[in-house]
Design an enzyme around this catalytic site. Structure first.
Site, short mmCIF file in Angstrom:
data_model
loop_
_atom_site.label_atom_id
_atom_site.label_comp_id
_atom_site.label_asym_id
_atom_site.label_seq_id
_atom_site.Cartn_x
_atom_site.Cartn_y
_atom_site.Cartn_z
N LYS A 35 3.29 -15.55 -7.83
CA LYS A 35 3.77 -14.27 -8.35
C LYS A 35 3.54 -13.16 -7.30
O LYS A 35 2.83 -13.39 -6.32
CB LYS A 35 3.05 -13.95 -9.66
CG LYS A 35 1.55 -13.74 -9.47
CD LYS A 35 0.79 -13.85 -10.78
CE LYS A 35 -0.68 -13.59 -10.55
NZ LYS A 35 -1.53 -14.08 -11.65
N ARG A 130 -6.60 -10.56 -23.13
CA ARG A 130 -5.41 -10.00 -22.49
C ARG A 130 -4.23 -10.69 -23.16
O ARG A 130 -3.64 -10.14 -24.06
CB ARG A 130 -5.46 -10.22 -20.97
CG ARG A 130 -4.39 -9.47 -20.22
CD ARG A 130 -4.49 -9.63 -18.71
NE ARG A 130 -4.37 -11.01 -18.27
CZ ARG A 130 -4.40 -11.41 -17.00
NH1 ARG A 130 -4.54 -10.52 -16.03
NH2 ARG A 130 -4.27 -12.68 -16.69
N TYR A 255 -6.88 13.54 10.00
CA TYR A 255 -6.66 14.52 8.93
C TYR A 255 -7.98 14.93 8.30
O TYR A 255 -8.84 14.08 8.04
CB TYR A 255 -5.79 13.92 7.83
CG TYR A 255 -4.32 13.87 8.17
CD1 TYR A 255 -3.61 15.03 8.48
CD2 TYR A 255 -3.63 12.67 8.17
CE1 TYR A 255 -2.26 14.99 8.78
CE2 TYR A 255 -2.28 12.60 8.46
CZ TYR A 255 -1.60 13.77 8.77
OH TYR A 255 -0.27 13.72 9.06
N MET A 303 -0.57 7.62 7.52
CA MET A 303 0.50 6.76 7.02
C MET A 303 0.85 5.64 8.00
O MET A 303 0.99 4.48 7.60
CB MET A 303 1.75 7.60 6.72
CG MET A 303 2.84 6.82 6.02
SD MET A 303 4.33 7.79 5.75
CE MET A 303 3.78 8.99 4.56
C1 LIG Z 1 -2.50 -15.03 -11.28
C2 LIG Z 1 -2.91 -16.14 -12.16
C3 LIG Z 1 -3.63 -17.25 -11.67
C4 LIG Z 1 -4.14 -17.32 -10.25
O1 LIG Z 1 -5.33 -16.59 -10.13
P1 LIG Z 1 -6.15 -16.57 -8.74
O2 LIG Z 1 -7.37 -15.83 -9.09
O3 LIG Z 1 -5.28 -15.85 -7.77
O4 LIG Z 1 -6.37 -17.98 -8.38
C5 LIG Z 1 -3.88 -18.30 -12.52
N1 LIG Z 1 -3.46 -18.26 -13.82
C6 LIG Z 1 -2.80 -17.21 -14.33
C7 LIG Z 1 -2.39 -17.23 -15.75
C8 LIG Z 1 -2.51 -16.12 -13.52
O5 LIG Z 1 -1.85 -15.07 -14.04
#
Ligand SMILES: *Cc1c(COP(=O)(O)O)cnc(C)c1O
Length: 361
Positions: A35, A130, A255, A303
């Protein structure tokens, strides 16, 4: 592109890190998490380097379609499931799996009329609060999904750990035990572990592991770096010195004039800044590599540029190579200095940078 700032991606390190997951969890299937544009490394680039993974996990339909279009044939799991009913047709069309974490998704599936059933990963909330169903509701949701025509016969069970980056957090064992109880008696393949689970809690390995960060060569654990865990960094943010000068004692740099030279000294200007994804709040003293040697950031990163103390590199000159993080300077270390986590730094690396890959194999 002529600006020297660039992102170098080591594809052979990706393959090495996947092999390391296999070594740590030899009996498990691997859902490689790609992702957020492969944690900033480039979604399709990463997926093709990890072509021997058993499945891929993404956040949304757009990411999944990009993978399919690029020729990825493995299962692809939408980790947050469908957001709306409109997505179901394309989910079937592209043969995607879905996480089901909320009752609205169950209803949406119950009302769907699809040409083919969809594979579902039922998500259990074992304490993170969550996504997922509370343990007491799982049996009923399992029954509803089993009875649903839009859902394939084989249903998976998964949960997510809230504190696996802390080896001694008691929540880990509570979540593992809770999930074990919920799954007892349900004929499903199961999945618990993210990278931290894979590295620190072998009893989370289950049938499927879901590594993200560790595939990119980075440790999620508070007390280690990827190198300590047998991983190799995949991303290196590189640039060059574009100016070198001698400043007089008490002259300010950058800055806000937040830093002043304690003596007459050489300083270097690096072509990299927060517009590239370098953290603006990294304090003076944050390490930067110049010619492979550590020097310190001084003053505020701007930047497109940042300034470094060259007292320990008095012969450094314009054009010399600089590493902001990656090979030789773990992103974990930069994250600690900048009071953030490596995930955020990797994901925030800017798309305006030139990406260079090597180690295709
Ligand atoms: C992003 C995610 C992972 C991977 O987590 P890492 O800490 O990057 O290994 C695994 N399971 C779910 C459901 C996630 O959203």
């Amino acid at each position: 592109m002529t600006r020297p700032a660039r992102v170098v991606i080591n594809l052979s390190a990706l393959r090495h890190n996947l092999a390391r997951v296999h070594e740590l969890a030899p009996a498990c299937k691997i859902m490689a998490i790609v992702k957020a544009d492969g944690y900033g490394h480039g979604l399709t680039r990463v997926a093709h380097a990890l072509a021997s993974a058993d499945a891929f996990g993404v956040a949304c339909l757009e990411e999944a379609k990009e993978l399919r279009t690029s020729g990825i044939i493995q299962p692809i799991i939408l980790l947050e499931g469908p957001y709306t009913a409109n997505e179901l047709t394309e989910i079937v069309q592209h043969a995607l799996d879905i996480v089901v974490h909320d009752v609205t998704q169950v209803e949406l599936l119950e009302h769907a009329d699809l040409p083919k059933p969809i594979t579902a990963w039922l998500k259990v909330d074992t304490g993170m609060h969550r996504l997922g169903f509370l343990p007491e509701n799982v049996a009923e949701i399992w029954r509803r999904l089993s009875d649903c025509k839009a859902v394939a016969d084989k249903i998976y069970l998964m949960t997510h750990l809230a504190a696996a980056n802390e080896r001694d957090n008691s929540m880990n064992h509570a979540q593992i035990e809770c999930f074990r109880k919920v799954c007892a008696g349900l004929p499903a393949e199961t999945s618990i572990a993210n990278s931290a689970g894979i590295l620190a809690f072998p009893d989370t390995h289950a049938d499927w592991v879901r590594p993200g960060l560790m595939l990119y060569g980075v440790s999620p654990l508070r007390d280690s770096t990827g190198i300590d865990e047998g991983l190799l960094p995949v991303m290196t943010l590189k640039s060059e010195l574009i100016a070198v000068k001698i400043l007089r004692a008490n002259e300010p740099v950058g800055y806000g004039a937040t830093w002043r030279c304690p003596e007459d000294m050489p300083v270097g200007v690096v072509a990299a800044g927060y517009g590239d994804g370098y953290p603006r709040h990294a304090p003076s003293g944050t390490p930067v590599l110049v010619n492979g040697a550590r020097v310190s950031l001084i003053g505020r990163a701007s930047m497109d540029m940042l300034i470094v103390d060259l007292r320990t590199q008095p012969r450094a000159k314009v054009g010399d190579p600089v590493v902001l993080w990656g090979e030789g300077l773990p992103v974990e270390e930069l994250a600690r200095h900048a009071d953030t986590i490596p995930y955020e730094l990797l994901c925030a690396v800017h798309k305006r940078l030139q990406f260079v890959e090597y180690g295709k194999g």
